[in-house]
Write an enzyme that holds these catalytic residues in place. Structure first.
Site, PDB file in Angstrom:
ATOM      1  N   GLU A 179      31.690 -38.321  -0.098  1.00 60.12           N
ATOM      2  CA  GLU A 179      31.139 -37.237   0.715  1.00 60.12           C
ATOM      3  C   GLU A 179      30.465 -37.784   1.976  1.00 60.12           C
ATOM      4  O   GLU A 179      30.666 -37.258   3.076  1.00 60.12           O
ATOM      5  CB  GLU A 179      30.113 -36.423  -0.091  1.00 60.12           C
ATOM      6  CG  GLU A 179      30.685 -35.747  -1.326  1.00 60.12           C
ATOM      7  CD  GLU A 179      30.536 -36.599  -2.587  1.00 60.12           C
ATOM      8  OE1 GLU A 179      30.632 -37.838  -2.503  1.00 60.12           O
ATOM      9  OE2 GLU A 179      30.325 -36.011  -3.668  1.00 60.12           O
ATOM     10  N   CYS A 235      24.388 -37.257  -1.934  1.00 60.15           N
ATOM     11  CA  CYS A 235      25.435 -36.559  -1.172  1.00 60.15           C
ATOM     12  C   CYS A 235      25.092 -35.086  -0.964  1.00 60.15           C
ATOM     13  O   CYS A 235      25.435 -34.505   0.057  1.00 60.15           O
ATOM     14  CB  CYS A 235      26.783 -36.720  -1.862  1.00 60.15           C
ATOM     15  SG  CYS A 235      27.387 -38.410  -1.779  1.00 60.15           S
ATOM     16  N   CYS A 245      26.477 -36.198  -5.938  1.00 61.10           N
ATOM     17  CA  CYS A 245      25.241 -36.765  -6.492  1.00 61.10           C
ATOM     18  C   CYS A 245      24.078 -36.257  -5.635  1.00 61.10           C
ATOM     19  O   CYS A 245      24.302 -35.670  -4.575  1.00 61.10           O
ATOM     20  CB  CYS A 245      25.314 -38.289  -6.465  1.00 61.10           C
ATOM     21  SG  CYS A 245      25.136 -38.983  -4.805  1.00 61.10           S
ATOM     22  N   HIS A 300      29.637 -43.278  -0.508  1.00 59.16           N
ATOM     23  CA  HIS A 300      30.250 -42.286  -1.385  1.00 59.16           C
ATOM     24  C   HIS A 300      31.271 -41.487  -0.570  1.00 59.16           C
ATOM     25  O   HIS A 300      31.186 -41.433   0.661  1.00 59.16           O
ATOM     26  CB  HIS A 300      29.186 -41.351  -1.971  1.00 59.16           C
ATOM     27  CG  HIS A 300      28.327 -41.995  -3.011  1.00 59.16           C
ATOM     28  ND1 HIS A 300      27.459 -41.293  -3.821  1.00 59.16           N
ATOM     29  CD2 HIS A 300      28.213 -43.297  -3.376  1.00 59.16           C
ATOM     30  CE1 HIS A 300      26.849 -42.131  -4.646  1.00 59.16           C
ATOM     31  NE2 HIS A 300      27.281 -43.358  -4.396  1.00 59.16           N
TER      32      HIS A 300
HETATM   33 ZN   LIG Z   1      27.161 -39.307  -3.830  1.00 62.32          ZN
END
Ligand SMILES: [Zn+2]
Length: 167
Positions: free
Chosen positions: A65, A96, A93, A63
């Protein structure tokens, strides 16, 4: 008066960083990544950036992040991002969010939220709902415990290691 001006310029800087994160996210789409971008800043400077690379690198945890946090740690040669701010184009999410806690960032700023992401068919909101509203028995993944007598051996080894680096 001076403090007021400094406050205004700090806000301008943060807006510019968020614009950069949004641009990273938008550019990511054109480059075969997901529509997410993030950057890590410290002391008024951008330390590292990241964009979503899940499908392009076959890495479900790549992801934006996480990618930005990893890049920042490499850049600063540390595993702790204390004193840093994570700027991300979308609300993190749960993974993260937790990654940011593990990385010890001081502050997190996001623009789009989980509901915006849901409209684009991403699971962020769904996963938050799993954590917040559904017992794990209702999750799409089975979780089992195998309780063995030596389950604490790794922790005992860790606690016995006098030169361990706490994190
Ligand atoms: Zn994430």
């Amino acid at each position: 008066m001076t403090a007021h001006i400094e406050e205004a310029s700090a806000q301008d800087l943060e807006n510019a960083w968020m614009q950069e994160a949004i641009l990273l996210a938008t550019t990511s789409v054109a480059n075969g990544g997901g529509p997410f971008g993030a950057l890590v800043a410290k002391d008024g400077q951008v330390v590292a950036t990241g964009n979503n690379r899940v499908t392009s690198t076959l890495d479900p945890v790549a992801h934006a992040e996480v990618t930005a946090l990893r890049n920042a740690c490499q850049e600063l040669n540390t595993f702790s991002l204390e004193g840093c701010t994570l700027i991300t184009s979308c609300e993190p999410c749960p993974m993260c969010l937790t990654s940011s806690l593990w990385a010890r960032v001081d502050r997190l700023v996001f623009a789009a939220d989980r509901h915006d992401a849901a409209i684009a068919d991403f699971d962020d909101r769904r996963f938050y709902e799993l954590f917040e509203k559904k017992p794990s028995s209702m999750w799409p993944m089975t979780i089992d415990r195998l309780d063995l007598p030596n389950r604490n051996a790794p922790f005992e080894a860790w606690l016995a290691k006098t030169d361990r680096v706490a994190y």
